[in-house]
Scaffold this active site. Structure first.
Site: not given
Lengths: 443, 443, 443, 443
Positions: D106, D273, D276, D312, D314, D344
């Site tokens: 990012h 993802e 998700h 989430d 991750d 991720d």
């Protein structure tokens, strides 16, 4: 705004009751009329609202995906201890203007942690002295205190259930002090929420060992309570998950089972948070009702979650139906004292106006006040209660029912009864009828 | 009770509106006053209630763990076709006494399947003739018809998405006839619910092939509609799962996306069932609002699920707040016609009294009627709508906003704007304020 | 096919172990080698597989949205009792060809209910005699029996928790007989699954009264067990919901808490079904591990659900990782006897071939056999177990840890310890390391 | 450790492939052998692993209930920009030692935001220059870049869907720059994740207006891409909820529907993802398969969630079965390039050792490598693929099937076909057979 100023919520006056206020006149109670007598007691005694310090005065409007959005006038001075005191003054101004009679706190949100335990305790003592003064000035009381055993990295693998005895010891040292300062503030209860008492993975965890340690910890707390002469009620707050994957205090029945197994059931009651109840897969009111019926409902963290979300949103309770279910149980057990309805709620991260803090609390208080009125009517009327009792009448009115109730029936006797009497009659459960009647009390 | 009898719901009189009825006087509307004018239209035009035939007249009170509990007077004669007709007469008696103006049906619940397709169609025609007569006698209309493409074992692997073209053909033959009889009854819509259009396991499924076939099937339906001159609206009803693990018509946006991709968006609208919406992980009102805003909300299966359960409970909607959210959207789009509010709901398996059928419908109708009144007040007042609009005012009132809205802005221009104008002001989302105002309209 | 025939599964031979079988040679075990010695015991003693009668021989391939899809050769003769016997013969042929040593049953799935309790018991006795003969012929044993207290409409509002004492009595009469016939078949356990012991709505329910009645019922069962000399283990099977909205036996810890509270903990253990565990919001292996660590794991209903579905799918366990977690706990407690791994699983409604019944069981048995092999290696190796123990070493190796473990530490002493020793060291939980190591044993 | 030092991960050598490594030799690949040829391509081309910068180098081990637990050697110098550069050097050391060829970032995690947009862009440019140098030195490439439009308080009410046009403009300015620096680093894709593009409450939201704005924003991005000559693939990453209550990019099909509706489907693909996907109520592999079959799978954020948690998490993907499902789709579409498998994922907050970062990535890479091997065998063998195709054979082999497939059949013709041919044969779906065969490829 600073410690030298007299007012943090400038322009906001004490919130009044005005049932005629217009729809968008928001700094007003339309339902909560604190001294109005309902079923023989003033509203405020039924409701015993408390503002929580952590969300309302330590919440910064951050979430896992974003930084702080709040910009509070009491967080401006540079020095941590001065801020702590400004914040406390702001809080008492808020409590007073809002018109609640109680607050709740964690040790670490009321005063900052120091470099050493000595410094930390000194900070705490200093702020507690101010809190006592403010209590005296305002008449605001402490509903309960608790220790934050989850935020500091030392507790990342648990506090009383940490694999390292040194961390267990640290948690003990911290709770000792937290109980003492709660006692000092006249706290009417003391709460244990097992923030990181749980597991992230069964692969690296000995669950039995950890639960045995948790019980040992709570036994020490009971002992310490006696030693310091604290008369408040000890409470455990269940939560099923978050932050850990599995919290040991999953829900009301899990906690009651744990307390029974380890012989702690006489010393603790439960503090139920409905957002935790729904996260555990139960109806909003389930845990409240379940522990009330076993004499174990001590207090309520009156908030709400969002049924389409899988995490703890700690929203203000604004749903009349949910609040009515809770008040039905509370009225049935004659009230919550020494517990209360603690607003373990936070304004949304996007609700950045100072006014939003008031509006949110007012909305929730009005919602509970209206729920109380509606349910008082339901109790007053008696019709609903009688309908429920009638479903179970056979246990009071027939021989076989009385024997079952008394625990003296046997399978052989019941077998003989069926041989003689055959099939039972079919009796409608009439769920929709009960729903319609309940709705009519709500309308 | 039989075909020769005149009455099935003995002792139950037409349900009247009486706002003063006592809390336990249950065969009365306290809110639904069908001809009362609300926002310029009678209540019954806003609400367009329909009774569904399958749950209310074919439901037997069975579930996966237990046998039928219902014992209905119209299911007594030995012959399947006689029962079908008795049941239909009972249904029209029910519609009439309840005071709804519409019903909905599946081909297979109104008439029994025969040994061959010819026999099946003959059965259907015979019952449809009776239905037409009863419609004429009572004035009751057909909101929509549909084909049951999920109960017969031939559809176990799907209907239009079956791996076997022969089954696809069977489904086509069945829908052809179902559309024709719906047309004959003056049905105002025709619904497709993809009962087994989905997969149980990705391991044995070619999802793309199946979706292409589904689109082909719907194109044939559009063609056939034109051929027979049916003017009703075609509707697709989304559901995320159950009976299959994954239903292709998952939710409103999935269906709208599918219709757009396959060029079917002009020919179909959606029939939203909130119990399906919540099963898809959305808020109760989400799909209703989402497809309304794209001009795609055709009708509503007005029921409710249970947020702590993961299956379709098809309960009667008794929650004022939920119904108010739905009515807010319905009023905003000016009504639902030619769609309506179909009660795709079943009394609980334990609600075995005939009366429970009335009480459940009355409770739901009263709930929607009250929701309509409350939301009419919200619209009348305009305050709420203006508050929402004001949040977006910058898109109408500033140069940059207007350009964005018109689709003529570029990243470079917006970059330059920010270089010149810097940070935007922080604006509270005020969620709690909106909640409190909404609550005040509900109280 | 009928009672006079010798074979129902024509063309299927006893399933053999052949690790070299090709990928699509499906009527073969590639992993399950029953007499192979693993950690000192033959595989079949570790695994103690049982076929369940209800799904495998009474399942008809129906669901809430569709009729029966199965067409079984043993369901052909017209007479209910003849069918019951054919079915039993088919079952024993299946058990034998598959090579499992145990079966489980409900009273009502093995023999049909009659008009009266006398007729029902006569039917049951007659079929039980045949079962005994078939057991003698084949050596197949009964892992456990149970009573179906949920399918008959009389139990719609609960059995032991029914508001009507007459229904309670009926349930008692039924369990009395079910325990007796289980005893007669040499059943090694007897299971209570509280199918409708729960509530549909709190509005019409007195939960405390119902739970008190449930405890009374179980006390009578314990007494009756003694009276008839049954030595098998009594088991309770938790489930959180379905068919009721809330089942009282929610999960392992809720049941253990209930047993403790009502003084029944010495008389019962638990039968854990992982599909129920996941429905309660826990990890697949959670309840198995949790009750094992309190000495309460009696048996396992080895199936799986689907983590994206909210209902009980009772699928065959085909996931090595899940089975490995279960076997890790089973090995750690030294085996399951007298309990076992009961396949409370059903082939999908779409799996209509007779062969699918074999393939499904073979796939699950191979999956557990492979899991056993992999976890045996993990135990043999000791490395993993030592890593877990080391995390808790401080409780055995430091003074303060030993005192905590012994329950003799106090808050004051621990406070003093922290004042002296300060902050604990930070210790990584190393979850990913444990995951990688576990995976390496699985690969 | 600081910018002047040469090494941050002291004592850790480049990770090698050693299939014989012992179970607890953790800094070794047992499965991932980057240059080994699988189905005609080296492993690294099939897998195209990327390390993500935000979790792995900006994660601090904080959660909603606790402060940072990580103490990273690159976060030590006092100056923000120096830290940013140290961190980047540490990252490239990590990428190199681990042996991945790609990273993702990012804008705001690679360089700190300044007081003004000018300062922010200057910071970014400065760090990007260093990144380019490090890329040249190491050969590490950029898989994709993206803009963080969710962390800064200005985006609390959304970025492209913000009610304030000024915020929309800010987001546009930020994405403009983020696309440019991604282009500069040779990024092969650019990702849009709509972090706060969604709603917290429908009560204060105009969903249609917000979605129209989102589409306008994406159109500008397409234009800007052309203007700067960026050839990378634009990707949208769906997520159903969190941080907002409802994210507009709910799941793959919702996003594909949105892109079609607004005419953007040629310009975007999807970055899926799985964490998700499961949060949206689908199976782990559902979205990957669904968008692949419509030619819309661009890249994968290869992580995992926890099926018993509603947020989430991750986590690193360590489940062979899940990874195998993903690789089955990836092989079927011939690979992911220019997309890849971006980790991720974050090490747990409790995994505080520097080594844990390596172990976690190694475990995930090994898991995918093993999944690739297993699924390559499944494809090589062809048996499985043929079994799936055979289920649909009637659409290629019968007249009626071919007509349906060609879109030229009509309801009338299919109706006639059924009249002539009657019932279709019953065909088992054989789900368990497919599961067993799949398992045999996995064992």
């Amino acid at each position: 705004m600073s410690a030298t100023s007299n007012e943090f919520f400038v322009g906001i006056k004490p919130i009044k009751y005005n049932p005629q206020a217009s729809v968008d006149d928001l700094l007003v109670f339309k339902q909560y009329n604190q001294d109005e007598i309902i079923l023989g007691k003033p509203m405020h005694e039924w409701l015993r609202f408390a503002v929580c310090y952590w969300h309302t005065f330590r919440g910064i409007g951050a979430d896992m995906f974003g930084a702080s959005t709040f910009d509070r006038p009491w967080d401006q001075s540079g020095n941590e201890m001065l801020i702590a005191k400004d914040r406390l003054r702001a809080a008492f101004e808020f409590f007073t203007k809002l018109g609640v009679k109680y607050f709740t706190f964690h040790d670490r949100d009321i005063a900052p942690e120091g470099e050493t335990i000595e410094q930390t305790e000194k900070n705490l003592d200093e702020v507690i002295q101010l809190a006592k003064e403010l209590q005296k000035q305002t008449g605001i009381k402490c509903l309960w205190g608790t220790a934050n055993l989850f935020a500091n990295p030392r507790y990342m693998n648990g506090a009383a259930t940490n694999p390292d005895a040194h961390v267990f010891a640290y948690a003990a040292a911290q709770v000792k002090k937290a109980m003492e300062v709660t006692h000092e503030l006249g706290g009417e209860n003391y709460v244990f929420w097992g923030g990181r008492e749980g597991y992230m993975s069964l692969l690296n965890t000995d669950v039995r060992k950890e639960l045995d340690h948790l019980a040992a910890f709570l036994r020490m707390a009971v002992e310490h309570k006696k030693k310091i002469g604290f008369k408040g009620q000890l409470l455990i707050e269940p939560k099923p998950k978050e932050p850990t994957k599995h919290q040991y205090d999953y829900d009301a029945q899990t906690v009651m089972g744990f307390l029974n197994y380890y012989g702690l059931n006489k010393d603790f009651k439960l503090n139920i948070e409905p957002n935790h109840t729904t996260m555990a897969g139960h109806a909003y009111e389930h845990d409240v009702e379940m522990c009330s019926r076993y004499g174990m409902l001590g207090s309520i963290d009156s908030n709400t979650g969002d049924s389409s979300l899988g995490w703890d949103t700690d929203q203000f309770p604004m749903n009349l139906r949910d609040c009515a279910f809770v008040m039905k149980t509370v009225i049935a057990q004659g009230g919550l004292a020494p517990g209360g309805l603690n607003f373990d709620c936070k304004v949304r991260r996007e609700s950045t106006n100072l006014q939003d803090m008031f509006i949110a609390h007012i909305g929730a208080m009005d919602c509970f006040a209206l729920a109380l009125r509606k349910m008082a009517r339901l109790f007053d009327d008696k019709k609903y209660g009688i309908l429920v009792q009638q479903r179970y009448a056979s246990y009071n009115e027939t021989d076989i029912g009385k024997k079952i109730e008394a625990g003296v029936a046997t399978f052989e006797e019941l077998h003989a009864f069926i041989k003689k009497n055959g099939e039972p009659a079919k009796t409608s459960g009439e769920q929709e009828k009960f729903e319609v009647i309940f709705n009519r009390y709500l309308d």
